[in-house]
Design an enzyme around this catalytic site. Structure first.
Site, PDB file in Angstrom:
ATOM      1  N   TYR A 164       0.818  -1.217   0.000  1.00 31.84           N
ATOM      2  CA  TYR A 164       0.000   0.000   0.000  1.00 31.84           C
ATOM      3  C   TYR A 164       0.854   1.270   0.000  1.00 31.84           C
ATOM      4  CZ  TYR A 164      -4.384  -2.508   0.515  1.00 31.84           C
ATOM      5  OH  TYR A 164      -5.482  -3.310   0.286  1.00 31.84           O
ATOM      6  N   GLU A 186      -0.013 -30.248  11.595  1.00 31.94           N
ATOM      7  CA  GLU A 186      -0.594 -29.370  10.571  1.00 31.94           C
ATOM      8  C   GLU A 186      -1.829 -28.626  11.044  1.00 31.94           C
ATOM      9  OE1 GLU A 186      -2.706 -29.542   6.162  1.00 31.94           O
ATOM     10  OE2 GLU A 186      -1.740 -31.347   6.938  1.00 31.94           O
ATOM     11  N   ASP A 192      -2.023 -34.122   7.373  1.00 34.39           N
ATOM     12  CA  ASP A 192      -3.013 -34.901   6.642  1.00 34.39           C
ATOM     13  C   ASP A 192      -2.299 -35.791   5.620  1.00 34.39           C
ATOM     14  OD1 ASP A 192      -5.217 -33.779   7.928  1.00 34.39           O
ATOM     15  OD2 ASP A 192      -5.485 -32.211   6.424  1.00 34.39           O
TER      16      ASP A 192
END
Length: 360
Positions: free
Chosen positions: A97, A193, A245
């Site tokens: 920005y 995770e 996972d």
């Protein structure tokens, strides 16, 4: 970490290089290593993946290259004058920005400004923390038998990461090198995770029963998280295991900790823990524990085939696991163990896997 004067010197040196090229009549340019999978090489001595000899060149020969170098000089000026001289900092989002006031030098999107910060890290052999640049995301958390001391703007504070924190754990700061390890009673580190599984291990007392430090990876781990894991491994000689996972995207989470991410291979020596081992969820676990699964998508299959060609997964273990998963055409989440009872993952699965690995 470099002090502000040393950091300013390197950034100014980069600007002077471009100026000297102008003075000599040489086409101004900067050369950086190519950040692609094809340019990864394994450093046997450091046991890490690093960039090879392939380079990409930013040159004023093209409009795009000229704009890139212009943006580089604007960013250098910001970092020196606003950050280092005034001892202030900005987030990666704020830098994007701030560039709105740079006319033709403003960034088109945040990904562009993020890449340029990475370019400056490579060109100066420094870290964005040296530039006082902070990530936008919150830190992940640590829970376990570890006492640390953290330097903050309000002074130094000492924290026990079980007794002095809530069940969310101690939040990892963006600059982990401000943390000092005081003492610990841990035998290993397990990096997890998902937030749900991290909370399950805390609720079931896994950290107390097995003297484990639990690190929530919070999905793809931030640099501060990977840096902390590396320091726990190297400075405290604690084994590290990764629990994710069972899908190709999660294997890449493991890879970012153990092998390094492709786009940040230049930071491998600072962030990567080569000794980290993968606990699971493994494709073999889907079969051995009869886990509930989902069908692999076309994107999943494509990612798995890509990993078979990825030098970071070029081991017999990963080839066997990935080929099995392609054959099964199934994936499983960590929470699939809950189908066998809320204690199954901490009383059966993890103890069995960690025993196989010689950690408990």
């Amino acid at each position: 970490m470099k002090d502000a004067e040393a950091t300013k010197g390197r950034l100014l040196g980069l600007a002077e290089t471009l100026y000297d090229q102008f003075q000599r009549g040489t086409v101004p340019h900067l050369a950086l290593p190519s950040r692609t999978k094809n340019n990864l090489e394994y450093d046997q001595e450091g046991e890490i993946w690093v960039y090879g000899d392939q380079e990409s060149v930013r040159s004023v020969k093209t409009v795009r290259g000229a704009k890139s170098l212009l943006k580089t000089t604007y960013l250098i000026e910001l970092l020196i004058n606003e950050h280092l001289r005034q001892n202030r900092g900005s987030t990666l989002r704020e830098i994007y920005y701030i560039s709105e006031n740079w006319d033709v030098a403003k960034f088109g999107e945040q990904a562009e400004s993020d890449r340029l910060v990475e370019d400056l890290e490579i060109l100066t052999a420094l870290l964005r923390e040296d530039f006082h640049v902070r990530p936008e995301e919150d830190g992940a958390t640590v829970f376990g038998p570890l006492t640390i001391s953290e330097k903050t703007r309000r002074g130094e504070r000492t924290i026990h990461c079980q007794e002095d924190v809530g069940e969310a754990g101690y939040q990892i700061p963006f600059n982990v090198d401000n943390v000092e390890f005081k003492e610990h009673d841990a035998k290993f580190v397990i990096a997890i995770e998902t937030g749900g599984m991290h909370a399950r291990l805390i609720e079931n007392g896994f950290d107390q029963e097995h003297d484990a430090i639990l690190v929530h990876l919070k999905g793809q781990p931030a640099r501060s998280t990977r840096r902390l894991i590396k320091r726990l491994n190297e400075e405290l000689s604690l084994p590290v295991v990764i629990f994710t996972d069972g899908d190709p995207w999660s294997y890449r989470i493991y890879a970012s900790v153990a092998y390094g991410a492709i786009k940040s291979a230049y930071l491998s020596d600072y962030l990567v823990t080569p000794a980290a081992q993968f606990v699971g969820v493994q494709p073999t676990d889907i079969v051995n524990y009869d886990l509930s699964t989902d069908k692999l998508t076309d994107q999943d299959l494509q990612a798995l085939r890509s990993e078979l060609a990825d030098p970071r997964f070029a081991t017999d273990y990963w080839k066997e696991q990935i080929q099995l998963q392609i054959k099964l055409s199934k994936k499983a989440e960590q929470q699939a163990f809950a189908g066998k009872g809320l204690d199954f993952v901490t009383k059966t699965y993890l103890p069995e896997r960690l025993s196989e690995m010689g950690l408990i």
